[in-house]
Design a protein around this motif. Structure first.
Motif: not given
Lengths: 231, 231
Positions: B37-39, B50, B88, B90-91, B114, B131
């Motif tokens: 998945e991105e990123p 998560f 990260d 984006r967030d 995943d 990261f």
DNA sequence: CCAAAAGTGTTGGGACTACACCCATGA
DNA sequence: TCATGGGTGTAGTCCCAACACTTTTGG
């Protein structure tokens, strides 16, 4: 699967366990604040609060300490992160706990914004605490005892100049054992990280002790050279 | 001030640094997954994900390990929590890192949901990582080296039955030093936490070594009695 | 019989423990 | 001069590091 941070989010707080040594009472003190909000309104708790979006965890810990207690530029390290379900009665809260050491004599406390009061409590006479803060304090004390033996963190609890007897008493109070005075001094001499100053104790009603300071630079040199601090 | 958890909330993840020892290549291995998945799509990263609202941090770490690598019931301890701004792209993400040890020979990897792939990499030949995972691995390696000296965690990297030479090689690989065989064995004998079994090595083309097992119970007894494990 | 690793003791030096008395100072 | 803690040396023990050869087994 697409990239979305789609999960419900817990709140994240920091909590600080601040230790100091009381040389008069010969015990360990913890800094607590009286909560001015629900839940646990009126209970004593560790200083701390929510982590803001624009600050790191350590910045949050430093900010909360300053706001709630007035303490500034003290030794701080991350302790552990507590994330059990039900730690907070109303919401999912994850707390990153920090472990702080301060020289009791050198600092004055300020109560302020969101703490009705701040005070030192003897570690063995703690009041009822909010949340799981009793457990956090226990873990912090374990860390203190463990780390004291092989890292020079004890000096953070002393003023910059101290006597060898103070240092010895500090170890005895925290570890709960007693050391032979001559052996203790010989061991320190061999470690070669203390610098004798030309200062002596003031206002004591007996022979004044020589004062020493911890030599951080030399300590780091020795550590890099493969020598171990151990007491 | 009213009781509202009103602040914007960061996302919280767990990441696991899984170490194993490769006795053939005589190096340390880290378990990585290729991101699906991105990123950082397609990059290698630590297994993790998560934290859900209904699970504790440790439960999340165990679940993610199982989902992404198939690993189960392995040694796991909390390492550190990373909360810098900008970790990260984006967030705001806070990651609770875990530190895991596994016996390489005893476990088989499964790629799954995943993670497009999972593989072992030599610690000194890591690919570019997503990261700040290179930093986390570094911190984990420091923890491993430090803790190995005074806690019996090395046994988590060995099969239940092992030879003294395997144990010595393990210490040498991780700490990057070499020990004298006779002195190493004498020290272990004095620690008195190994139990000799009646098993011996199989399928070796030289004299077969006696196999030993670590006696957890006796170790805990000794620790409580104030004895220190140290090697 | 050769290769490869298993297994085993001794000695010297350094560190640790235990232990008791004189010294300096202020009241 | 007394009370209070500051400061110092030695002897015995134990732990640790250094060091090399014989044994067992499979090929």
């Amino acid at each position: 699967m697409s990239y979305t941070y789609k999960y419900a989010r817990p709140s994240v707080t920091v909590d600080c366990v601040v230790f100091a040594i009381d040389f008069e009472e010969e015990n360990i003190k913890v800094l607590l604040i009286k909560r001015g909000e629900e839940p646990f309104f009126g209970n004593w708790a560790l200083p701390g609060g929510f982590v803001h979006m624009e600050e790191s965890l350590e910045e949050a810990a430093i900010r909360e300490l300053k706001e709630e207690t007035g303490l500034d530029s003290i030794y701080l390290e991350q302790l552990f992160t507590y994330g059990e379900i039900g730690r907070d009665p109303r919401d999912r809260i994850i707390s990153v706990a920090y472990f702080a050491l301060v020289n009791l004599a050198g600092k004055v406390l300020n109560a302020s914004t969101d703490a009705a009061d701040a005070a030192w409590f003897a570690l063995d006479e703690l009041p009822a605490l909010a949340f799981d803060h009793d457990r956090i304090i226990n873990d912090a004390y374990d860390r203190l005892k463990g780390k004291l033996r092989y890292k020079p963190i004890g000096f953070e609890l002393l003023p910059p100049l101290f006597s060898l007897s103070d240092l010895q008493k500090l170890y005895e109070i925290i570890l709960g054992v007693s050391f032979d005075k001559r052996n203790f001094r010989k061991k320190l001499q061999k470690l070669d990280v203390l610098e004798e100053t030309d200062q002596i104790q003031k206002d004591v009603k007996h022979r004044a002790a020589k004062l020493y300071q911890f030599d951080h630079v030399r300590y780091l040199e020795r550590e890099n050279a493969g020598f171990y601090f151990e007491l």
